[in-house]
Design a protein around this motif. Structure first.
Motif, PDB file in Angstrom:
ATOM      1  N   UNK A  24     107.400  -0.802  48.704  1.00 52.97           N
ATOM      2  CA  UNK A  24     108.258  -1.923  48.360  1.00 52.97           C
ATOM      3  C   UNK A  24     107.513  -3.133  47.846  1.00 52.97           C
ATOM      4  N   UNK A  25     106.206  -3.104  47.957  1.00 52.99           N
ATOM      5  CA  UNK A  25     105.392  -4.227  47.524  1.00 52.99           C
ATOM      6  C   UNK A  25     105.108  -4.215  46.031  1.00 52.99           C
ATOM      7  N   UNK A  26     104.292  -5.180  45.610  1.00 51.48           N
ATOM      8  CA  UNK A  26     103.962  -5.351  44.195  1.00 51.48           C
ATOM      9  C   UNK A  26     102.460  -5.492  43.994  1.00 51.48           C
ATOM     10  N   UNK A  27     102.027  -5.100  42.820  1.00 52.32           N
ATOM     11  CA  UNK A  27     100.650  -5.308  42.372  1.00 52.32           C
ATOM     12  C   UNK A  27     100.681  -5.593  40.884  1.00 52.32           C
ATOM     13  N   UNK A  28      99.684  -6.311  40.424  1.00 43.10           N
ATOM     14  CA  UNK A  28      99.514  -6.512  38.993  1.00 43.10           C
ATOM     15  C   UNK A  28      98.128  -6.060  38.583  1.00 43.10           C
ATOM     16  N   UNK A  29      98.085  -5.113  37.668  1.00 40.55           N
ATOM     17  CA  UNK A  29      96.831  -4.635  37.108  1.00 40.55           C
ATOM     18  C   UNK A  29      96.528  -5.385  35.821  1.00 40.55           C
ATOM     19  N   UNK A  30      95.235  -5.612  35.597  1.00 41.10           N
ATOM     20  CA  UNK A  30      94.788  -6.265  34.373  1.00 41.10           C
ATOM     21  C   UNK A  30      93.791  -5.374  33.659  1.00 41.10           C
ATOM     22  N   UNK A  31      93.791  -5.479  32.339  1.00 44.47           N
ATOM     23  CA  UNK A  31      92.845  -4.724  31.521  1.00 44.47           C
ATOM     24  C   UNK A  31      92.374  -5.644  30.402  1.00 44.47           C
ATOM     25  N   UNK A  32      91.107  -6.048  30.496  1.00 43.32           N
ATOM     26  CA  UNK A  32      90.540  -6.955  29.507  1.00 43.32           C
ATOM     27  C   UNK A  32      89.724  -6.170  28.487  1.00 43.32           C
ATOM     28  N   UNK A  33      90.015  -6.386  27.236  1.00 40.15           N
ATOM     29  CA  UNK A  33      89.314  -5.716  26.144  1.00 40.15           C
ATOM     30  C   UNK A  33      88.293  -6.658  25.525  1.00 40.15           C
ATOM     31  N   UNK A  34      87.174  -6.080  25.117  1.00 38.74           N
ATOM     32  CA  UNK A  34      86.147  -6.850  24.424  1.00 38.74           C
ATOM     33  C   UNK A  34      85.539  -5.979  23.338  1.00 38.74           C
ATOM     34  N   UNK A  35      84.802  -6.613  22.456  1.00 36.12           N
ATOM     35  CA  UNK A  35      84.199  -5.880  21.351  1.00 36.12           C
ATOM     36  C   UNK A  35      85.082  -5.956  20.117  1.00 36.12           C
ATOM     37  N   UNK A  36      85.261  -4.839  19.460  1.00 37.80           N
ATOM     38  CA  UNK A  36      86.020  -4.776  18.203  1.00 37.80           C
ATOM     39  C   UNK A  36      87.521  -4.707  18.458  1.00 37.80           C
ATOM     40  N   UNK A  81      93.581   3.935  16.760  1.00 34.29           N
ATOM     41  CA  UNK A  81      94.039   4.730  15.621  1.00 34.29           C
ATOM     42  C   UNK A  81      92.937   5.668  15.144  1.00 34.29           C
ATOM     43  N   UNK A  82      92.448   5.512  13.938  1.00 34.30           N
ATOM     44  CA  UNK A  82      91.461   6.441  13.388  1.00 34.30           C
ATOM     45  C   UNK A  82      90.149   6.433  14.162  1.00 34.30           C
ATOM     46  N   UNK A  83      89.904   5.378  14.918  1.00 31.87           N
ATOM     47  CA  UNK A  83      88.670   5.284  15.690  1.00 31.87           C
ATOM     48  C   UNK A  83      88.809   5.934  17.063  1.00 31.87           C
ATOM     49  N   UNK A  84      90.001   6.388  17.418  1.00 39.18           N
ATOM     50  CA  UNK A  84      90.190   7.115  18.663  1.00 39.18           C
ATOM     51  C   UNK A  84      90.623   6.238  19.823  1.00 39.18           C
ATOM     52  N   UNK A  85      90.666   6.855  20.993  1.00 39.81           N
ATOM     53  CA  UNK A  85      91.079   6.183  22.214  1.00 39.81           C
ATOM     54  C   UNK A  85      89.866   5.721  23.007  1.00 39.81           C
ATOM     55  N   UNK A  86      90.042   4.610  23.699  1.00 39.71           N
ATOM     56  CA  UNK A  86      89.023   4.104  24.615  1.00 39.71           C
ATOM     57  C   UNK A  86      89.685   3.966  25.977  1.00 39.71           C
ATOM     58  N   UNK A  87      88.952   4.330  27.028  1.00 39.31           N
ATOM     59  CA  UNK A  87      89.498   4.317  28.384  1.00 39.31           C
ATOM     60  C   UNK A  87      88.764   3.317  29.260  1.00 39.31           C
ATOM     61  N   UNK A  88      89.532   2.744  30.183  1.00 38.19           N
ATOM     62  CA  UNK A  88      88.914   1.956  31.232  1.00 38.19           C
ATOM     63  C   UNK A  88      88.359   2.865  32.307  1.00 38.19           C
ATOM     64  N   UNK A  89      87.723   2.249  33.302  1.00 38.92           N
ATOM     65  CA  UNK A  89      87.040   3.016  34.346  1.00 38.92           C
ATOM     66  C   UNK A  89      87.996   3.520  35.419  1.00 38.92           C
ATOM     67  N   UNK A  90      89.190   3.000  35.442  1.00 37.94           N
ATOM     68  CA  UNK A  90      90.172   3.404  36.443  1.00 37.94           C
ATOM     69  C   UNK A  90      90.141   2.493  37.659  1.00 37.94           C
ATOM     70  N   UNK A  91      91.320   2.293  38.228  1.00 41.97           N
ATOM     71  CA  UNK A  91      91.419   1.492  39.451  1.00 41.97           C
ATOM     72  C   UNK A  91      92.401   2.184  40.398  1.00 41.97           C
ATOM     73  N   UNK A  92      92.027   2.256  41.657  1.00 39.88           N
ATOM     74  CA  UNK A  92      92.837   2.970  42.639  1.00 39.88           C
ATOM     75  C   UNK A  92      93.983   2.096  43.123  1.00 39.88           C
ATOM     76  N   UNK A  93      95.168   2.675  43.132  1.00 38.67           N
ATOM     77  CA  UNK A  93      96.343   2.050  43.733  1.00 38.67           C
ATOM     78  C   UNK A  93      96.832   2.975  44.837  1.00 38.67           C
ATOM     79  N   UNK A  94      96.917   2.441  46.034  1.00 32.22           N
ATOM     80  CA  UNK A  94      97.391   3.212  47.176  1.00 32.22           C
ATOM     81  C   UNK A  94      98.589   2.505  47.786  1.00 32.22           C
ATOM     82  N   UNK A  95      99.693   3.233  47.889  1.00 31.39           N
ATOM     83  CA  UNK A  95     100.922   2.690  48.461  1.00 31.39           C
ATOM     84  C   UNK A  95     101.164   3.406  49.785  1.00 31.39           C
ATOM     85  N   UNK A  96     100.980   2.664  50.858  1.00 32.02           N
ATOM     86  CA  UNK A  96     101.070   3.266  52.173  1.00 32.02           C
ATOM     87  C   UNK A  96     101.353   2.203  53.218  1.00 32.02           C
ATOM     88  N   UNK A  97     102.072   2.601  54.259  1.00 30.85           N
ATOM     89  CA  UNK A  97     102.318   1.690  55.358  1.00 30.85           C
ATOM     90  C   UNK A  97     101.265   1.872  56.449  1.00 30.85           C
TER      91      UNK A  97
END
Length: 116
Positions: A15-27, A100-116
């Protein structure tokens, strides 16, 4: 090259909330769209939300109405606001940038755990 740095994951009660952020740098000029996937143990990676450079948004049915994607162009940052979280939302959340033509770039991943 584009680099993505994610933040905002953690442990939250159902029932709670979280906000994830993803900051891009470079091109960053090469990025057409950004979004979020998640992958739970033993499951395939699932596309959750996407926002284009023009501001169009798409959501997976599983999160529609609960999650919201937004972007701050001045900060080259995309956010995923997650409300009404459920235990089944527990996963590693990945940000991606579609270059697009340069492909996809991925972040490192962040764990979200929803548990009481």
């Amino acid at each position: 090259q584009v680099q993505l740095v994610e933040s905002g994951g953690g442990l939250v009660q159902p029932g709670g909330s979280l906000r994830l952020s993803c900051a891009a740098s470079g091109s960053v000029w090469s990025i057409n769209a950004m979004g979020w996937y998640r992958q739970a143990p033993g499951k395939q990676r699932e596309l959750l939300a996407r926002i284009t450079s023009g501001g169009s948004r798409d959501y997976a049915d599983s999160v529609k109405g609960r999650f919201s994607i937004s972007r701050d162009n001045a900060k080259n940052t995309v956010y995923l606001q997650m409300n009404s979280l459920k235990p089944e939302d527990t996963a590693v959340y990945y940000c991606y940038a579609d270059r697009s033509a340069y492909g996809l770039v991925w972040g490192q991943g962040t764990q979200v755990t929803v548990s009481s």
